[in-house]
Design an enzyme around this catalytic site. Sequence first.
Site, PDB file in Angstrom:
ATOM      1  N   ASN A  89      13.935  -0.596   7.539  1.00 39.71           N
ATOM      2  CA  ASN A  89      12.786  -0.533   6.640  1.00 39.71           C
ATOM      3  C   ASN A  89      12.804   0.721   5.776  1.00 39.71           C
ATOM      4  O   ASN A  89      11.914   0.916   4.948  1.00 39.71           O
ATOM      5  CB  ASN A  89      11.468  -0.602   7.419  1.00 39.71           C
ATOM      6  CG  ASN A  89      11.083   0.725   8.044  1.00 39.71           C
ATOM      7  OD1 ASN A  89      11.933   1.415   8.622  1.00 39.71           O
ATOM      8  ND2 ASN A  89       9.816   1.092   7.937  1.00 39.71           N
ATOM      9  N   LYS A 120      14.503  -6.847   5.235  1.00 40.13           N
ATOM     10  CA  LYS A 120      14.743  -5.879   6.303  1.00 40.13           C
ATOM     11  C   LYS A 120      16.035  -6.122   7.070  1.00 40.13           C
ATOM     12  O   LYS A 120      16.641  -5.169   7.574  1.00 40.13           O
ATOM     13  CB  LYS A 120      13.556  -5.843   7.266  1.00 40.13           C
ATOM     14  CG  LYS A 120      12.304  -5.210   6.677  1.00 40.13           C
ATOM     15  CD  LYS A 120      11.218  -5.041   7.725  1.00 40.13           C
ATOM     16  CE  LYS A 120       9.991  -4.377   7.138  1.00 40.13           C
ATOM     17  NZ  LYS A 120       8.962  -4.097   8.168  1.00 40.13           N
ATOM     18  N   GLY A 122      -3.980  -1.996  11.749  1.00 38.16           N
ATOM     19  CA  GLY A 122      -2.674  -1.968  11.117  1.00 38.16           C
ATOM     20  C   GLY A 122      -2.392  -0.731  10.282  1.00 38.16           C
ATOM     21  O   GLY A 122      -1.220  -0.394  10.065  1.00 38.16           O
ATOM     22  N   GLY A 137       8.485 -12.762  14.190  1.00 33.56           N
ATOM     23  CA  GLY A 137       9.059 -12.494  12.876  1.00 33.56           C
ATOM     24  C   GLY A 137       9.720 -11.133  12.790  1.00 33.56           C
ATOM     25  O   GLY A 137       9.992 -10.475  13.799  1.00 33.56           O
ATOM     26  N   GLY A 138       9.968 -10.701  11.551  1.00 31.83           N
ATOM     27  CA  GLY A 138      10.678  -9.453  11.326  1.00 31.83           C
ATOM     28  C   GLY A 138      10.003  -8.236  11.925  1.00 31.83           C
ATOM     29  O   GLY A 138      10.670  -7.363  12.495  1.00 31.83           O
ATOM     30  N   ALA A 139       8.682  -8.153  11.816  1.00 29.66           N
ATOM     31  CA  ALA A 139       7.969  -6.992  12.347  1.00 29.66           C
ATOM     32  C   ALA A 139       8.077  -6.921  13.863  1.00 29.66           C
ATOM     33  O   ALA A 139       8.090  -5.831  14.452  1.00 29.66           O
ATOM     34  CB  ALA A 139       6.508  -7.037  11.922  1.00 29.66           C
ATOM     35  N   LYS A 198       0.821  -1.207   0.000  1.00 28.20           N
ATOM     36  CA  LYS A 198       0.000   0.000   0.000  1.00 28.20           C
ATOM     37  C   LYS A 198       0.861   1.267   0.000  1.00 28.20           C
ATOM     38  O   LYS A 198       0.332   2.374  -0.070  1.00 28.20           O
ATOM     39  CB  LYS A 198      -0.921   0.008   1.228  1.00 28.20           C
ATOM     40  CG  LYS A 198      -1.914  -1.143   1.277  1.00 28.20           C
ATOM     41  CD  LYS A 198      -2.785  -1.060   2.530  1.00 28.20           C
ATOM     42  CE  LYS A 198      -3.685  -2.282   2.691  1.00 28.20           C
ATOM     43  NZ  LYS A 198      -4.704  -2.369   1.647  1.00 28.20           N
ATOM     44  N   SER A 199       2.177   1.108   0.076  1.00 29.47           N
ATOM     45  CA  SER A 199       3.054   2.276   0.170  1.00 29.47           C
ATOM     46  C   SER A 199       2.941   3.227  -1.022  1.00 29.47           C
ATOM     47  O   SER A 199       2.935   4.446  -0.834  1.00 29.47           O
ATOM     48  CB  SER A 199       4.504   1.825   0.352  1.00 29.47           C
ATOM     49  OG  SER A 199       4.682   1.208   1.607  1.00 29.47           O
ATOM     50  N   ASP A 209       9.616   1.723  11.519  1.00 27.82           N
ATOM     51  CA  ASP A 209       8.557   0.859  12.041  1.00 27.82           C
ATOM     52  C   ASP A 209       8.327   1.103  13.523  1.00 27.82           C
ATOM     53  O   ASP A 209       7.187   1.101  13.999  1.00 27.82           O
ATOM     54  CB  ASP A 209       8.918  -0.618  11.835  1.00 27.82           C
ATOM     55  CG  ASP A 209       8.663  -1.099  10.415  1.00 27.82           C
ATOM     56  OD1 ASP A 209       7.818  -0.510   9.725  1.00 27.82           O
ATOM     57  OD2 ASP A 209       9.312  -2.076   9.996  1.00 27.82           O
TER      58      ASP A 209
END
Length: 283
Positions: free
Chosen positions: A88, A67, A249, A130-132, A16-17, A103
């Site tokens: 990021n 990332k 989110g 995970g990564g986030a 969506k960026s 982030d």
Amino acid sequence: MIAYAEVIGDPIAQSKSPAIHGFWLRQLGIEADYRATRVEADGLGDFLARRRVDPEWRGCNVTMPHKQAIVAHLDRLDPLAEMIGAVNTVVAENGALVGYNTDAGGFLEPLARELAETHYFRMARVLGTGGAARAIIAALAREKFVIVLAGRDTGKAQALLDELDPAGEHHAVDLAHFAGPTDFAFDDREGCLDLIVNASPLGMRGQPPLAFDWSHAPPGAMAYDIVTDPVGTAFLAGARAAGHHTIDGLAMLIGQAALAFEKFFGVAPPRHLDAELRAILTT
């Protein structure tokens, strides 16, 4: 030729960026572009080598799976990105490629009012390793939260806590711990700040559901889901049904994008238009 930035990842079509940054560029009348570029893992170095010498390139946002891998290709890291161990946002600064992590700031932004208050105790139950989760754990630790990190692999969860906040009194548990009901009698939570955070892809379109029984959430806890597709997840619906305040989110996505936008284009985005932007992102 005009200045441009982009988002890279593999896959990338779902991002969506471009919609977010494109909206802000149009609203501000900036003659620049923001695009999505698929970059495979073995092509990351070549991609950055090409962009490094492109005078119109302002930088890129970085999504999965790059990332952490991108760190080795950069000239230097912002201290927060170095501490998190993940990037990021890459910015071209005087010929150097500099890595940032927006982030963490994007995650904390919708919690600003609560974080400005003084609490007797702050606890966050974070689901996912995970990564986030790396940025979220680091951000919460800096805000003096005690973290209960739940993952399928408790060893990985504990290692993540030890790496990101070795002095913290945090706890690692199996993700299944929260799946069934509990009759635990929570103490008086007045003056405390409790968060339940889904930092995993569970509940995302095409992914398995997230099993979380809301009897594990203290009274007054806030539920935060970083999943953006769908925005209205089953996790958040369950939280509202149990009487909890929710954060979706898009809050984190827009917040981290705003920090990156200013680094790319040198001006803050028009955040007073967030409602209009949200409408675009959910249609």
